[in-house]
Design a protein around this motif. Structure first.
Motif, PDB file in Angstrom:
ATOM      1  N   ASP A 167       1.437  16.899   5.585  1.00  0.00           N
ATOM      2  CA  ASP A 167       0.162  16.318   5.178  1.00  0.00           C
ATOM      3  C   ASP A 167       0.309  15.327   4.031  1.00  0.00           C
ATOM      4  O   ASP A 167      -0.401  14.320   3.982  1.00  0.00           O
ATOM      5  N   GLU A 168       1.214  15.610   3.089  1.00  0.00           N
ATOM      6  CA  GLU A 168       1.343  14.767   1.894  1.00  0.00           C
ATOM      7  C   GLU A 168       2.784  14.767   1.421  1.00  0.00           C
ATOM      8  O   GLU A 168       3.473  15.800   1.476  1.00  0.00           O
ATOM      9  N   LEU A 169       3.239  13.618   0.960  1.00  0.00           N
ATOM     10  CA  LEU A 169       4.587  13.481   0.392  1.00  0.00           C
ATOM     11  C   LEU A 169       4.506  12.807  -0.958  1.00  0.00           C
ATOM     12  O   LEU A 169       3.801  11.799  -1.121  1.00  0.00           O
ATOM     13  N   HIS A 170       5.222  13.350  -1.922  1.00  0.00           N
ATOM     14  CA  HIS A 170       5.406  12.699  -3.215  1.00  0.00           C
ATOM     15  C   HIS A 170       6.876  12.365  -3.355  1.00  0.00           C
ATOM     16  O   HIS A 170       7.729  13.259  -3.419  1.00  0.00           O
ATOM     17  N   PHE A 171       7.177  11.069  -3.388  1.00  0.00           N
ATOM     18  CA  PHE A 171       8.527  10.591  -3.622  1.00  0.00           C
ATOM     19  C   PHE A 171       8.620  10.026  -5.032  1.00  0.00           C
ATOM     20  O   PHE A 171       7.745   9.255  -5.456  1.00  0.00           O
ATOM     21  N   ALA A 172       9.654  10.413  -5.755  1.00  0.00           N
ATOM     22  CA  ALA A 172       9.950   9.825  -7.058  1.00  0.00           C
ATOM     23  C   ALA A 172      11.042   8.783  -6.842  1.00  0.00           C
ATOM     24  O   ALA A 172      12.214   9.118  -6.611  1.00  0.00           O
ATOM     25  N   LEU A 173      10.652   7.525  -6.867  1.00  0.00           N
ATOM     26  CA  LEU A 173      11.561   6.420  -6.577  1.00  0.00           C
ATOM     27  C   LEU A 173      12.271   6.004  -7.862  1.00  0.00           C
ATOM     28  O   LEU A 173      11.652   5.478  -8.788  1.00  0.00           O
ATOM     29  N   SER A 174      13.565   6.276  -7.909  1.00  0.00           N
ATOM     30  CA  SER A 174      14.338   6.030  -9.132  1.00  0.00           C
ATOM     31  C   SER A 174      15.026   4.673  -9.079  1.00  0.00           C
ATOM     32  O   SER A 174      15.464   4.231  -8.010  1.00  0.00           O
ATOM     33  N   PRO A 175      15.168   3.983 -10.220  1.00  0.00           N
ATOM     34  CA  PRO A 175      15.770   2.642 -10.252  1.00  0.00           C
ATOM     35  C   PRO A 175      17.296   2.709 -10.168  1.00  0.00           C
ATOM     36  O   PRO A 175      18.013   2.317 -11.079  1.00  0.00           O
ATOM     37  N   VAL A 197       0.188   4.980   1.936  1.00  0.00           N
ATOM     38  CA  VAL A 197       0.368   5.174   0.497  1.00  0.00           C
ATOM     39  C   VAL A 197      -1.005   5.326  -0.140  1.00  0.00           C
ATOM     40  O   VAL A 197      -1.880   4.477   0.039  1.00  0.00           O
ATOM     41  N   THR A 198      -1.195   6.409  -0.900  1.00  0.00           N
ATOM     42  CA  THR A 198      -2.484   6.652  -1.539  1.00  0.00           C
ATOM     43  C   THR A 198      -2.439   6.494  -3.047  1.00  0.00           C
ATOM     44  O   THR A 198      -3.478   6.354  -3.688  1.00  0.00           O
ATOM     45  N   SER A 199      -1.233   6.519  -3.660  1.00  0.00           N
ATOM     46  CA  SER A 199      -1.152   6.233  -5.092  1.00  0.00           C
ATOM     47  C   SER A 199       0.270   5.849  -5.457  1.00  0.00           C
ATOM     48  O   SER A 199       1.238   6.230  -4.787  1.00  0.00           O
ATOM     49  N   ALA A 206      10.945   6.479 -13.232  1.00  0.00           N
ATOM     50  CA  ALA A 206      10.704   6.519 -11.791  1.00  0.00           C
ATOM     51  C   ALA A 206       9.337   5.945 -11.489  1.00  0.00           C
ATOM     52  O   ALA A 206       8.484   5.808 -12.375  1.00  0.00           O
ATOM     53  N   THR A 207       9.114   5.619 -10.222  1.00  0.00           N
ATOM     54  CA  THR A 207       7.781   5.296  -9.737  1.00  0.00           C
ATOM     55  C   THR A 207       7.390   6.390  -8.754  1.00  0.00           C
ATOM     56  O   THR A 207       8.104   6.635  -7.777  1.00  0.00           O
ATOM     57  N   HIS A 208       6.279   7.045  -9.031  1.00  0.00           N
ATOM     58  CA  HIS A 208       5.854   8.183  -8.236  1.00  0.00           C
ATOM     59  C   HIS A 208       4.903   7.699  -7.141  1.00  0.00           C
ATOM     60  O   HIS A 208       3.804   7.212  -7.424  1.00  0.00           O
ATOM     61  N   ILE A 209       5.350   7.834  -5.894  1.00  0.00           N
ATOM     62  CA  ILE A 209       4.602   7.369  -4.737  1.00  0.00           C
ATOM     63  C   ILE A 209       4.064   8.574  -3.980  1.00  0.00           C
ATOM     64  O   ILE A 209       4.824   9.482  -3.629  1.00  0.00           O
ATOM     65  N   VAL A 210       2.759   8.596  -3.735  1.00  0.00           N
ATOM     66  CA  VAL A 210       2.160   9.645  -2.916  1.00  0.00           C
ATOM     67  C   VAL A 210       1.737   9.030  -1.583  1.00  0.00           C
ATOM     68  O   VAL A 210       1.065   7.996  -1.543  1.00  0.00           O
ATOM     69  N   ILE A 211       2.164   9.670  -0.499  1.00  0.00           N
ATOM     70  CA  ILE A 211       1.879   9.222   0.870  1.00  0.00           C
ATOM     71  C   ILE A 211       1.159  10.360   1.582  1.00  0.00           C
ATOM     72  O   ILE A 211       1.586  11.514   1.508  1.00  0.00           O
TER      73      ILE A 211
END
Length: 217
Positions: A167-175, A197-199, A206-211
Motif C-alpha cells: 500500500d505504501e513505500l518510504h524510500f530514503a534516497l541517499s546521495p 509519489v505522495t511526498s 537523505a531525501t525521504h520519498i513516500v509512494i
C-alpha cells in the motif's frame, strides 16, 4: 485490517538497496552501510543498541515511523542471514543477537523449512515455504489491526510490488552512487502498477520519498 508498508528502506541515487557480495562480515554488501548514514545517528537506531542519545529532526521522524505501528514483519531469506541452501543446523538465528528489533512475529521467506525460533523481546521467527502470498496471509493474521511491514531485502520488496500487494513505500534516497548491488527498480513500471509519489522531504543526509498505491489500482 492494517496496511502493508515498506518503511525506512534506504536506496542509493542509482537505485541500489544493498551493495554486492553480502557476507557474514558485510551484511549490507560492500559499501552498503553508506546508504544508511541518515539512519545510524537517529534516536531510534541508537535505542535499538541500548543507547539514550541520538539526533532528532526529519531523519528521526522517518526512522521512528519505520519501526512503529507494525504487528508483523516479512523478510527475505537473505535479509535473515548469509546461509544459503539447506539449513546446516539451528545455530544461525539472525544478524541481531538475542533481542532482534522487531518485537513481533516475523516471517522469513525460504525454500527450506525450519522450526520457529522464539527470541527475546517478543520476536518469533517463522519460516514460510509457500511463497509471498502465504507469508502475507500469516502476517496479516498475526498483525490484526496493525500494519504489516515488508522489511526487505530488495528481491522481497520487488516481488510484493509486482504483485500489487504494497500500500505504501518510504524510500530514503541517499546521495551515494554504489554502481553495483541489488537494483530496486530494474524492469518495474511503478506508474503502471498504480503507484504515485505522495511526498518528498529532504534532510541533510537523505531525501525521504513516500509512494502510495491508489485504491483503484
Amino acid at each position: 485490517m492494517g496496511r502493508v508498508r515498506v518503511a525506512g528502506f534506504s536506496l542509493s541515487l542509482d537505485g541500489f538497496g544493498a551493495g554486492p557480495e553480502q557476507s557474514l562480515d558485510a551484511p549490507l554488501g560492500q559499501r552498503g552501510p553508506e546508504i544508511f548514514q541518515w539512519f545510524f545517528g537517529t534516536r531510534t537506531f541508537r535505542a535499538m543498541h541500548g543507547k539514550e542519545d541520538g539526533v532528532d529532526g526529519i531523519d528521526e521522524n522517518f526512522a521512528h515511523r519505520a519501526m512503529d505501528g507494525f504487528g508483523a514483519f516479512i523478510l527475505g531469506r537473505n535479509m535473515f542471514g548469509p546461509v544459503r541452501g539447506e539449513w546446516p543446523d539451528d545455530s544461525w538465528k539472525g544478524w541481531w543477537g538475542s533481542n532482534p528489533p522487531y518485537h513481533a512475529p516475523t516471517f522469513i521467506l525460504t525454500n527450506h523449512a525450519r522450526d520457529p525460533i522464539p527470541m527475546e523481546g517478543g520476536t518469533t521467527f517463522h519460516f514460510v515455504t509457500g511463497g509471498i502470498h502465504e507469508a502475507l496471509d500469516l502476517a496479516r493474521e498475526a498483525a490484526g489491526d496493525l500494519d504489516v511491514k515488508i522489511g526487505g531485502g530488495v528481491s522481497t520488496v520487488r516481488q510484493y510490488l509486482q504483485a500489487g500487494l504494497i500500500d505504501e513505500l518510504h524510500f530514503a534516497l541517499s546521495p551515494v552512487l554504489l554502481g553495483r548491488g541489488e537494483a530496486m527498480f530494474a524492469g518495474l513500471d511503478l506508474s503502471a502498477l498504480g503507484y504515485r509519489v505522495t511526498s518528498s522531504t529532504p534532510s541533510e543526509l537523505a531525501t525521504h520519498i513516500v509512494i502510495e498505491r491508489s485504491a483503484s489500482a
